[in-house]
Scaffold this motif. Structure first.
Motif, mmCIF file in Angstrom:
data_model
loop_
_atom_site.group_PDB
_atom_site.id
_atom_site.type_symbol
_atom_site.label_atom_id
_atom_site.label_comp_id
_atom_site.label_asym_id
_atom_site.label_seq_id
_atom_site.Cartn_x
_atom_site.Cartn_y
_atom_site.Cartn_z
ATOM 1 N N TYR A 34 -5.858 8.952 24.629
ATOM 2 C CA TYR A 34 -6.563 9.347 25.560
ATOM 3 C C TYR A 34 -6.041 10.601 26.479
ATOM 4 N N THR A 50 -11.001 12.487 27.119
ATOM 5 C CA THR A 50 -11.583 12.466 25.703
ATOM 6 C C THR A 50 -10.748 11.494 24.917
ATOM 7 N N HIS A 52 -9.171 10.345 21.465
ATOM 8 C CA HIS A 52 -8.767 10.868 20.121
ATOM 9 C C HIS A 52 -8.451 9.627 19.189
ATOM 10 N N GLU A 104 -16.569 11.431 22.451
ATOM 11 C CA GLU A 104 -17.254 12.068 23.399
ATOM 12 C C GLU A 104 -16.615 12.014 24.887
ATOM 13 N N ARG A 105 -16.559 13.086 25.677
ATOM 14 C CA ARG A 105 -15.709 13.018 27.073
ATOM 15 C C ARG A 105 -16.177 11.966 27.909
#
Length: 169
Positions: A34, A50, A52, A104-105
């Motif tokens: 994150y 976000t 990852h 998604e953020r």
């Protein structure tokens, strides 16, 4: 009592259908991390991050647990997909993440009880519907031939001071 029931229902909604990752043997390896920012002013903390997945496997469903070193104020307005799980814990669903994918953020604002001068945030993945983040599995369950180049990134920490400055993680 009503607040506890509502919070409990929200947590069930956020994590419905997700299974603990630690017991998933033989599942694809997902390396979740994150990345984001946090700032604090007068007990209000803004966090934006976000998710990852650095792979090599996909994470069909995942959630992040954010632990706060200071207790949260009793009343919070959290975004869809996030729920308060305890006095100092918020869970946020991050959904499916393909290998080498970016989710998604997520942005949330919380109020801390009182006006602390600092707060430590800790991020970790708590569910991954069948996928395993090697960082969160007992070393005895991990294939010795796999190497996670980012060991430890699934558990992030950031100290945020009440200065209004932006801290990156």
């Amino acid at each position: 009592m009503r607040v506890a029931a509502v919070c409990g229902a929200a947590v069930v909604t956020v994590v419905a259908g997700m299974a603990p990752a630690a017991g998933a043997m033989g599942a694809p390896d997902a390396d979740l991390a994150y990345h984001g920012t946090a700032d604090m002013v007068a007990g209000r903390v803004d966090v934006r991050f976000t998710p990852h997945n650095h792979g090599p496997g996909a994470a069909p469903e995942s959630a992040v647990r954010i632990r706060w070193s200071q207790p949260l104020a009793d009343r919070q307005t959290l975004p869809a997909g996030c729920a308060r799980a305890a006095e100092r814990v918020v869970l946020c669903r991050v959904g499916a993440l393909e290998a080498d994918g970016v989710g998604e953020r997520v942005g949330l604002r919380v109020r801390l009880r009182g006006a602390p001068t600092e707060v430590l945030l800790e991020f970790d993945t708590v569910w991954s519907d069948g996928a395993v983040d090697e960082n969160q599995v007992d070393k005895n369950q991990v294939d010795e031939n796999r190497v996670d180049a980012n060991r430890g990134n699934a558990q992030g920490r950031v100290l945020v001071l009440d200065t209004g400055d932006t801290y990156h993680f």
